[in-house]
Design a protein around this motif. Structure first.
Motif, mmCIF file in Angstrom:
data_model
loop_
_atom_site.group_PDB
_atom_site.id
_atom_site.type_symbol
_atom_site.label_atom_id
_atom_site.label_comp_id
_atom_site.label_asym_id
_atom_site.label_seq_id
_atom_site.Cartn_x
_atom_site.Cartn_y
_atom_site.Cartn_z
ATOM 1 N N SER A 285 11.905 -3.912 -65.225
ATOM 2 C CA SER A 285 12.936 -3.361 -66.107
ATOM 3 C C SER A 285 13.425 -4.458 -67.039
ATOM 4 C CB SER A 285 14.102 -2.810 -65.276
ATOM 5 O OG SER A 285 14.697 -3.853 -64.529
ATOM 6 N N VAL A 286 13.986 -4.026 -68.163
ATOM 7 C CA VAL A 286 14.567 -4.986 -69.108
ATOM 8 C C VAL A 286 16.060 -4.710 -69.248
ATOM 9 C CG1 VAL A 286 12.485 -5.451 -70.458
ATOM 10 C CG2 VAL A 286 13.938 -3.536 -71.087
ATOM 11 N N HIS A 287 16.797 -5.774 -69.418
ATOM 12 C CA HIS A 287 18.232 -5.627 -69.645
ATOM 13 C C HIS A 287 18.465 -5.419 -71.134
ATOM 14 C CE1 HIS A 287 22.441 -5.957 -68.727
ATOM 15 N NE2 HIS A 287 22.580 -6.792 -69.746
ATOM 16 N N ASP A 288 19.139 -4.339 -71.464
ATOM 17 C CA ASP A 288 19.477 -4.030 -72.853
ATOM 18 C C ASP A 288 20.917 -4.478 -73.076
ATOM 19 O OD1 ASP A 288 20.310 -2.854 -75.234
ATOM 20 O OD2 ASP A 288 18.986 -1.118 -74.971
ATOM 21 N N GLU A 289 21.055 -5.629 -73.716
ATOM 22 C CA GLU A 289 22.380 -6.229 -73.867
ATOM 23 C C GLU A 289 23.285 -5.349 -74.729
ATOM 24 O OE1 GLU A 289 23.700 -10.782 -74.831
ATOM 25 O OE2 GLU A 289 21.671 -10.425 -74.083
ATOM 26 N N ASP A 290 22.670 -4.737 -75.741
ATOM 27 C CA ASP A 290 23.426 -3.890 -76.665
ATOM 28 C C ASP A 290 24.021 -2.691 -75.916
ATOM 29 O OD1 ASP A 290 24.292 -3.687 -79.253
ATOM 30 O OD2 ASP A 290 22.642 -2.360 -79.876
ATOM 31 N N ALA A 291 23.190 -2.033 -75.099
ATOM 32 C CA ALA A 291 23.651 -0.856 -74.367
ATOM 33 C C ALA A 291 24.356 -1.244 -73.070
ATOM 34 C CB ALA A 291 22.460 0.050 -74.056
ATOM 35 N N GLY A 292 24.252 -2.519 -72.687
ATOM 36 C CA GLY A 292 24.907 -2.976 -71.469
ATOM 37 C C GLY A 292 24.301 -2.397 -70.206
ATOM 38 N N LEU A 293 23.016 -2.117 -70.226
ATOM 39 C CA LEU A 293 22.386 -1.578 -69.018
ATOM 40 C C LEU A 293 20.951 -2.068 -68.878
ATOM 41 C CD1 LEU A 293 20.437 0.930 -70.212
ATOM 42 C CD2 LEU A 293 22.618 2.100 -70.270
ATOM 43 N N ARG A 294 20.466 -1.908 -67.645
ATOM 44 C CA ARG A 294 19.089 -2.254 -67.308
ATOM 45 C C ARG A 294 18.213 -1.034 -67.545
ATOM 46 N NH1 ARG A 294 16.298 -5.901 -65.637
ATOM 47 N NH2 ARG A 294 18.034 -7.340 -65.794
ATOM 48 N N ARG A 295 17.129 -1.200 -68.303
ATOM 49 C CA ARG A 295 16.278 -0.061 -68.658
ATOM 50 C C ARG A 295 14.936 -0.185 -67.965
ATOM 51 N NH1 ARG A 295 16.827 0.633 -75.077
ATOM 52 N NH2 ARG A 295 15.554 2.459 -74.588
ATOM 53 N N ARG A 296 14.540 0.886 -67.285
ATOM 54 C CA ARG A 296 13.308 0.868 -66.506
ATOM 55 C C ARG A 296 12.082 0.965 -67.413
ATOM 56 N NH1 ARG A 296 15.163 5.602 -62.617
ATOM 57 N NH2 ARG A 296 12.946 5.681 -62.119
ATOM 58 N N VAL A 297 11.042 0.246 -67.058
ATOM 59 C CA VAL A 297 9.811 0.222 -67.856
ATOM 60 C C VAL A 297 8.607 0.672 -67.015
ATOM 61 C CG1 VAL A 297 8.232 -1.227 -69.190
ATOM 62 C CG2 VAL A 297 10.706 -1.615 -69.336
ATOM 63 N N LEU A 298 8.413 0.044 -65.865
ATOM 64 C CA LEU A 298 7.212 0.290 -65.061
ATOM 65 C C LEU A 298 7.617 0.405 -63.605
ATOM 66 C CD1 LEU A 298 3.953 0.065 -64.945
ATOM 67 C CD2 LEU A 298 4.388 -2.329 -64.366
ATOM 68 N N TYR A 299 7.243 1.539 -62.964
ATOM 69 C CA TYR A 299 7.527 1.637 -61.533
ATOM 70 C C TYR A 299 6.536 0.788 -60.740
ATOM 71 C CZ TYR A 299 8.112 3.181 -56.793
ATOM 72 O OH TYR A 299 8.319 3.179 -55.445
ATOM 73 N N ARG A 300 5.257 0.938 -61.040
ATOM 74 C CA ARG A 300 4.265 0.192 -60.291
ATOM 75 C C ARG A 300 2.978 0.063 -61.094
ATOM 76 N NH1 ARG A 300 1.936 1.662 -54.354
ATOM 77 N NH2 ARG A 300 1.354 3.534 -55.487
ATOM 78 N N GLY A 301 2.360 -1.082 -61.043
ATOM 79 C CA GLY A 301 1.094 -1.302 -61.737
ATOM 80 C C GLY A 301 0.242 -2.314 -60.997
#
Lengths: 541, 541
Positions: A285-301
């Motif tokens: 996941s990446v932290h979106d500083e603007d939105a103030g939240l952690r955004r999920r990208v990949l569950y498993r690879g």
């Protein structure tokens, strides 16, 4: 393709007893958990036959909702309650393949949860011990010794590879492999000295040679100048060495590893390990500083398979259609990374455990490395010369984070990188190196070749056979959550001579243009892209 | 695409008088030679019309046999006799395009060798001064000022791009360009704030607006959060910065630059410069230590064109089919590289000279850089587990040499790398960065789009229009000399059910395989590869 390793267990077999406690539901099995699995399986009345050999021991991953609840919580706050710890086991005993699930939540009292006998086609991966034992059969097999004598070769100079026989339909009744041999002698590069035309078939359950054919003899290539060991390679291979480079980080490392969780820049992810797949990346996941939240990208690879078919139909080659993960286990062929060479000086390393065929944990030091990659490249830049009063140049250096593992599957070495970019993208990089799989031939010059040689004459008496490497990935992407779709963008060319009513109604001198058709894949089958399909068209006048 | 630069001459116009003497026939023109060219052309009676503007001044390269004789000698030993130094000039005067050749072997007595008037289609590249002057016409043009007033925009906030009109057949009679404008105001990123629907046509010879149309009005995008200057960008764009990396070389640099000749590891080559093409790599060769000789690889290579067609047919977009080299000159849009950012800390820099439209040399500091690239990657490795008595791991780090130039052609920035590998290969790397070319639209959400929008809605009122970047290279390869051919390898799939008589006569369970058909290209046309063609087929069962 893959090749056995007599020394493996000696080199890698130092078991560390002090393993840190499991802290994450996706952490690979610890040494203590592996030992508990072994105890439970051997104590179970469900599989009484002996010998019992462990072909796979790995984490039986908790269901995705449980992992998501652990990581992100049910309603935004994570629960951090560890789901039960379970192992999945594939064992071979009594001529059958057994699948077991073992609960190791309490490692001191493990229990077998389920047992099944595999009835369909296919067999477990070949263990290192089996390969070692199969290889050792060749010199003692009289017809083979006679073939070597006829060719003027010393049996003690010969090394044989244990090769899966491929699958060409039907349910193979016997678990067999083939032996193809080489002359080692003075050179480490025995792949350059194939003994062409001699094939043995080994029954892997009985560990006996059950087939032999000496079909044709070609000169063993002299393979001059192909030695690669430092100090033994000739000037052409050693070459003028470039000045070494070292990446230093004046402000120190920018990442930290907490158990198996890696945090770097805006990224957080879990690095697991599975003996078949190698590195397993989860919960990225990446932290979106603007939105103030952690955004999920990949569950498993992870790398789900490496398929390597060769394109020579002769008896000794047609079956070489290797599945490096499914037949050999990628993790079984990953050796300790060389610090400062396989990974740069600023790398950190992760150890892993494999399991020998008796079910004991085998520690592999430095199996994976994590480092910040800086190649002198630019992540983003712009020079703006449009303003009368100032020239603006803004440059951002490209620093990324790499998780690397190297698989030496016999002659080939795969460098498998997961590269995380601050832009939020993940780049897979596969680098193929090592040594070609070569075939002996009577040709000494390309001019002699009048029929299809199925390869390139790379040296006297040496053909490099045509082949592919298909590296496939399992990717469960959770872009901003589980509710997302795979969109295919297909470029469509329009050739035209008249005005386009959708673009302002004007006639245009343009004769062609392209646009994009978006297709949402509802199912995995919809998401398939035919690599035979016509690519993006050229355009335009 | 490309965009004019009011400040360019001020920023870059410090002329160094002390130029080193020319030492190689392919060295670009020195400041003294450029000045001599100017003197000779202006003194020549062949082109009496005034004003005379210089659109191109560059080295008129000696014939290849003369250069080869200089570099390698007639019979192995190089003569090192410098061929005559000549310049090629394209000038515009009296409404005509003139081509001149000037001898500057003796810079104090230059002479015009030939003169011709160009009669066919096409015009010289647009000078920076013309773009500056054309752009300045907009605010003072009453219909344009009225359009801005109607839209509620301040003329002083407006910046206009000067865009070539494309070529759609016929011999264009007038040398014209179009103006498309943006709102700059508070942001450096004016590309994100296009004033859609207003087009002006400028006659570049007369420097007058000869066409105007205000066809349609769309909201100017607010473009919030698109400012990119350090300290002015918001948190999302600034993001958590990764730890910086620095490449250091404990044994120092491994290359040296002698004039324009670079020597590194086994490589030697000449780095020239041409205002249209940018970096020109010549006479690249590798030293073969085994054979004890220098082996030729590349006689000359450079970027011959960058073609960027956009895929929107509307009046304001259909003609945007930019030729960044042929219409703008790549070298004219190359600004000083930022040490430690555009190129790593271990880089060396090369300056170059451009020529202003009055024929004076304009020095650009740090136009190209040369550095050893080390990214923590592996050039070659192998772990050999096949020997009973030893595990062999041999790893060679990947250090390569890069020649880099950055072209900021308006909104886009091209990072153009030539990367030399110790293996003898040359890798071209083109990195595209900078800012998208955007179109204003009434759409605020993708759901509103029901007809082809010719691009992607990237923000409120903002479409990024579909386009291509074709970067083409001129490559005169001299692999081991001039007598070599271009071989195309074409993969051919065979699907089959029976034995193959060419492969040992045996029947085989394989249903398909592929092989390679080699085609020698006798002419350049034969060497063409159709990118529309079906790619390598998938295989095999």
């Amino acid at each position: 393709m893959a090749h056995h390793a007599m020394l493996l267990i000696v080199v890698l077999g130092v078991l560390s007893i002090t393993t840190p406690g499991t802290t994450h539901p996706l952490d690979p099995l610890s040494a203590a958990e592996i030992t508990a699995v072994r105890t439970a399986v051997l104590a179970s009345p469900l599989v009484p036959a002996r010998p019992l050999h462990f072909h796979y021991v790995g984490l039986d991953e908790p269901d995705k909702p449980d992992v998501l609840a652990y990581a992100y919580g049910a309603a935004g706050s994570s629960s951090h309650a560890l789901p039960p710890r379970r192992a999945f086991v594939i064992a071979r005993a009594g001529g059958q393949s057994h699948e077991l699930r073992v609960d190791v939540t309490n490692a001191s009292s493990p229990s077998v949860l389920s047992h099944a006998v595999h009835r369909g086609a296919g067999f477990p991966t070949i263990t290192l011990e089996e390969q070692f034992a199969a290889q050792a059969l060749a010199p003692a097999y009289p017809p083979f010794a006679e073939s070597m004598r006829t060719r003027g070769l010393l049996v003690e100079d010969v090394i044989c590879s244990v090769l899966p026989v491929g699958w060409f339909g039907g349910a193979g009744a016997r678990r067999v492999a083939k032996l193809q041999c080489f002359v080692a002698g003075a050179t480490a590069n025995y792949y350059a000295r194939p003994i062409e035309g001699v094939t043995m078939v080994v029954d892997l359950d009985r560990l006996a040679i059950v087939g032999f054919r000496d079909r044709v003899a070609y000169p063993v290539p002299k393979a001059e100048g192909t030695e690669y060991r430092a100090g033994k390679a000739g000037p052409a291979l050693a070459g003028p060495a470039p000045a070494p480079g070292v990446v230093v980080q004046p402000e120190g490392r920018g990442f930290d590893i907490d158990g198996h969780v890696v945090r770097w820049a805006n990224w957080e992810f879990h690095v697991g390990y599975d003996v078949r797949a190698g590195a397993v990346i989860s919960l990225a996941s990446v932290h979106d500083e603007d939105a103030g939240l952690r955004r999920r990208v990949l569950y498993r690879g992870f790398v789900s398979e490496i398929f390597v078919p060769y394109m020579d139909l002769s008896e000794e080659w047609y079956y070489r259609t290797f599945l490096d993960a499914g037949e050999f286990d990628l993790g079984l062929w990953a050796y300790p990374l060389q610090p400062g060479a396989d990974c740069p000086a600023n790398a950190a390393y992760l150890d892993s455990y494999n399991v020998d065929q008796d079910g004991n944990p085998v520690k592999v030091r430095n199996m994976m490395c994590v480092f910040e990659r800086y190649a002198g490249d630019v992540a983003w830049r712009h020079t703006e010369s449009g303003f009368p009063s100032q020239l603006i140049t803004e440059v951002r250096s490209d620093v990324s984070l790499v998780v690397r593992m190297v698989v030496s599957a016999g002659n080939y070495d795969y460098i498998l990188d997961w590269e995380f970019k601050t832009s939020g993208s993940i780049k897979f990089v596969v680098s193929l190196t090592g040594i070609l799989e070569m075939k002996a031939t009577s040709y000494t010059h390309a001019d002699e070749i009048t029929v299809d040689a199925h390869g390139t004459l790379v040296s006297e008496n040496t053909l490099a056979i045509y082949h592919d490497h298909y590296v496939t990935y399992y990717l469960d992407l959770d872009i901003d959550g589980t509710n997302n779709s795979f969109v295919k963008n297909i470029i469509i060319t329009t050739r035209r001579n008249t005005g386009n009513p959708t673009t302002g109604g004007a006639d245009t001198p343009r004769r062609s243009y392209w646009t994009v058709r978006r297709e949402v894949a509802e199912t995995e089958a919809d998401g398939k892209v035919d690599v035979d399909a016509v690519p993006a068209p050229t355009c335009c006048s």
